[in-house]
Design an enzyme around this catalytic site. Structure first.
Site, mmCIF file in Angstrom:
data_model
loop_
_atom_site.group_PDB
_atom_site.id
_atom_site.type_symbol
_atom_site.label_atom_id
_atom_site.label_comp_id
_atom_site.label_asym_id
_atom_site.label_seq_id
_atom_site.Cartn_x
_atom_site.Cartn_y
_atom_site.Cartn_z
ATOM 1 N N ASP A 23 12.283 14.941 21.398
ATOM 2 C CA ASP A 23 12.472 13.868 22.381
ATOM 3 C C ASP A 23 13.897 13.994 22.913
ATOM 4 O O ASP A 23 14.729 14.703 22.342
ATOM 5 C CB ASP A 23 12.284 12.497 21.713
ATOM 6 C CG ASP A 23 12.499 11.336 22.688
ATOM 7 O OD1 ASP A 23 12.019 11.422 23.825
ATOM 8 O OD2 ASP A 23 13.166 10.350 22.312
ATOM 9 N N SER A 24 14.186 13.260 23.995
ATOM 10 C CA SER A 24 15.551 13.230 24.526
ATOM 11 C C SER A 24 16.514 12.552 23.552
ATOM 12 O O SER A 24 17.708 12.781 23.619
ATOM 13 C CB SER A 24 15.567 12.478 25.852
ATOM 14 O OG SER A 24 15.106 11.151 25.656
ATOM 15 N N TYR A 55 16.809 11.482 29.608
ATOM 16 C CA TYR A 55 16.187 12.447 30.526
ATOM 17 C C TYR A 55 15.571 11.719 31.732
ATOM 18 O O TYR A 55 15.533 12.255 32.835
ATOM 19 C CB TYR A 55 15.046 13.201 29.829
ATOM 20 C CG TYR A 55 15.444 14.284 28.845
ATOM 21 C CD1 TYR A 55 16.779 14.534 28.506
ATOM 22 C CD2 TYR A 55 14.456 15.075 28.251
ATOM 23 C CE1 TYR A 55 17.107 15.534 27.599
ATOM 24 C CE2 TYR A 55 14.784 16.081 27.349
ATOM 25 C CZ TYR A 55 16.106 16.306 27.027
ATOM 26 O OH TYR A 55 16.415 17.302 26.135
ATOM 27 N N GLY A 56 15.078 10.517 31.498
ATOM 28 C CA GLY A 56 14.189 9.859 32.462
ATOM 29 C C GLY A 56 14.828 9.441 33.764
ATOM 30 O O GLY A 56 14.128 9.154 34.732
ATOM 31 N N CYS A 86 8.080 12.667 24.162
ATOM 32 C CA CYS A 86 8.861 12.147 25.286
ATOM 33 C C CYS A 86 7.948 12.191 26.493
ATOM 34 O O CYS A 86 7.484 13.271 26.892
ATOM 35 C CB CYS A 86 10.082 13.047 25.507
ATOM 36 S SG CYS A 86 11.005 12.685 27.018
ATOM 37 N N THR A 88 8.625 11.618 29.598
ATOM 38 C CA THR A 88 9.230 12.277 30.753
ATOM 39 C C THR A 88 8.956 13.781 30.693
ATOM 40 O O THR A 88 8.498 14.382 31.671
ATOM 41 C CB THR A 88 10.753 12.015 30.793
ATOM 42 O OG1 THR A 88 10.976 10.599 30.859
ATOM 43 C CG2 THR A 88 11.399 12.677 31.974
ATOM 44 N N GLU A 166 17.689 1.157 23.194
ATOM 45 C CA GLU A 166 18.699 1.889 22.412
ATOM 46 C C GLU A 166 19.803 0.948 21.909
ATOM 47 O O GLU A 166 20.397 1.190 20.862
ATOM 48 C CB GLU A 166 19.341 3.000 23.253
ATOM 49 C CG GLU A 166 18.384 4.104 23.660
ATOM 50 C CD GLU A 166 18.683 5.432 22.964
ATOM 51 O OE1 GLU A 166 19.665 5.530 22.213
ATOM 52 O OE2 GLU A 166 17.899 6.377 23.187
ATOM 53 N N CYS A 198 6.431 5.551 27.902
ATOM 54 C CA CYS A 198 7.728 6.040 27.430
ATOM 55 C C CYS A 198 7.802 5.699 25.956
ATOM 56 O O CYS A 198 7.467 4.576 25.563
ATOM 57 C CB CYS A 198 8.859 5.365 28.203
ATOM 58 S SG CYS A 198 10.511 5.696 27.535
ATOM 59 N N THR A 199 8.235 6.644 25.127
ATOM 60 C CA THR A 199 8.225 6.417 23.680
ATOM 61 C C THR A 199 9.307 5.440 23.208
ATOM 62 O O THR A 199 9.332 5.075 22.043
ATOM 63 C CB THR A 199 8.355 7.757 22.913
ATOM 64 O OG1 THR A 199 9.475 8.478 23.428
ATOM 65 C CG2 THR A 199 7.101 8.585 23.061
ATOM 66 N N HIS A 200 10.187 5.023 24.122
ATOM 67 C CA HIS A 200 11.138 3.964 23.760
ATOM 68 C C HIS A 200 10.496 2.577 23.844
ATOM 69 O O HIS A 200 10.963 1.637 23.209
ATOM 70 C CB HIS A 200 12.335 3.953 24.720
ATOM 71 C CG HIS A 200 13.404 4.945 24.393
ATOM 72 N ND1 HIS A 200 13.311 6.262 24.725
ATOM 73 C CD2 HIS A 200 14.600 4.801 23.768
ATOM 74 C CE1 HIS A 200 14.404 6.891 24.324
ATOM 75 N NE2 HIS A 200 15.194 6.030 23.745
#
Lengths: 283, 283
Positions: A23-24, A55-56, A86, A88, A166, A198-200
């Site tokens: 992932d980023s 990255y996004g 990720c 993106t 984050e 989005c995995t966040h």
């Protein structure tokens, strides 16, 4: 010649080879969490490109170059399967990863969540939220329409959700205000299903769900790809007879491109447990 | 030998050599704006590392490596002076830039704003807001105390301000809520002066100022380094007889490491005018 001897088989074709995940940054740990729960015996090598995150918000061209670097790093660990954790990268660089992986199976977040969304939507009006790069790629719409061409897909980029996740603003009133702004357009399209593209975003799932229901006026189904990804990984490994069922908890190794301290702190929020060792690598 | 002939003098020692300016992304354009206003004849080469932005959430080690790359790029344009228009780099990597610049003067954002803060504060209780990297470095406190050792400096990292500025949330209620949270600690320290220790923050100056006054209960002076940086640049160029007073508007060139489209759009917000050409470079 004895083909049954492990030493005669390339490492990546043995059950004890690791699953490579990248992932980023830390978002992909929501996928690792599901993998650990569904496949506890598997060894996992995780790479987070924390020196270049996010990255996004960057261009397709730049994300493709970074995805190639990330894949090359994972390949040095001879994984039996690569998970692009990720959305993106899954949206704009799946082909880059597959080409470099030359035969090692690659699973992104896109297909599993598109399939779930198409299965669950009754009105066939589906919303997708993701990074600017993911939404600009139109990849979710193409993927959902490949499964069900009658589905209407409405997308919205939510660039502030990644920094909010984050920074640990998962339950903050500011996150709620920003969510109201981002999601109001989708609500007016009367969607019954919303893909967290989005995995966040699973970190913000509670507020996203509450705001969506509030402005839609009725329950909207939230699709989080992480579980679906884990189930796809299990299916592919089973089919290729590469499942690790040693009965011993797998070894999980974490690598990042920036220094590990901040990653370790935020990772616990995403992974729901303490991390062991985290190492820094220069790409 | 005729030393007066321009062709005999290294380009970087001629008045028509450009001022080199760099930042992690678009934030440094708030400094370019002041340079263009104070020194309209100067040629400017700007570099924004948009493929790796942000710097301020990353480690000292990573920021130092990136600062070296950025400086090397600017040096290829033979600048007569380098402006570090990024407080994170000014805080943790000034020595890296100076060493690579070998004699070319380097001006960061730190000293000019520290000086202004020390001059303006009456209570000698000064707040500094910046990125996580800047605040962790303690560089502002050291710089302010080098000028006035009796000053009390209180710092607070505000990591969400950069993405909020980049996404155009300059006047949004969510920004106000987040600002209240970040600034309440500083207000309780009864500061009379607040340094915007990041070149992105002038974009949010209105809300930061309003919230600060509201929770402090009395006016707090806001220090924005950009003007002070421009005035220091003018002083150094004058002293070295390198001021460009050709009477013609300078040529401004912009380079970024990601594709230029998004930079161009956001840049207008920061620069207050349309950009001409923006080129992509790979570091």
């Amino acid at each position: 010649m004895n083909h049954a001897l492990d030493s005669g088989i390339p490492k990546r074709m043995r059950p004890d080879a690791p699953i490579g995940v990248f992932d980023s940054g830390v978002g992909g740990l929501t996928v690792v969490r599901q993998l650990m729960s569904a496949l506890p015996d598997e060894n996992i090598v995780y790479f987070g490109d924390t020196a270049r995150v996010p990255y996004g918000t960057k261009s397709r061209e730049t994300v493709r170059a970074y995805a190639a670097d990330d894949t090359a790093f994972l390949l040095s660990h001879h994984p039996k399967l690569i998970v692009i954790a990720c959305s993106t990268v899954s949206s704009v660089a799946l082909d880059v990863v597959e080409e470099l992986a030359t035969g090692t199976p690659v699973i992104g977040t896109l297909k599993p969540s598109a399939r779930l969304a198409a299965e669950h939507s009754i009105s066939k009006r589906i919303g997708v939220i993701g990074t600017s790069a993911t939404v600009a790629s139109n990849a979710y719409q193409l993927e959902i329409n490949a499964i069900d061409e009658s589905a209407h897909v409405f997308s919205k980029a939510c660039p502030l959700f990644v920094p909010l996740a984050e920074e640990g603003f998962a339950y903050h009133e500011a996150t709620r205000l920003i969510a109201r702004e981002y999601l109001s357009e989708l609500a007016s399209e009367q969607i019954d299903t919303l893909v967290l593209g989005c995995t966040h975003y699973p970190i913000l799932k509670k507020i996203i769900g509450e705001v969506m229901n509030e402005i839609a006026g009725e329950p909207v189904r939230i699709i989080d790809a992480a579980e679906a990804v884990a189930s796809d990984v299990a299916a592919v490994l089973r089919e290729k007879r590469l499942l690790n069922d040693s009965g011993q908890t797998g070894v999980r190794q974490f690598f990042v491109s920036d220094v590990p301290q901040k990653f370790r702190a935020v990772a616990e929020l995403f992974l729901g447990m303490e991390l062991g060792g985290v190492s820094q690598v220069r790409l």
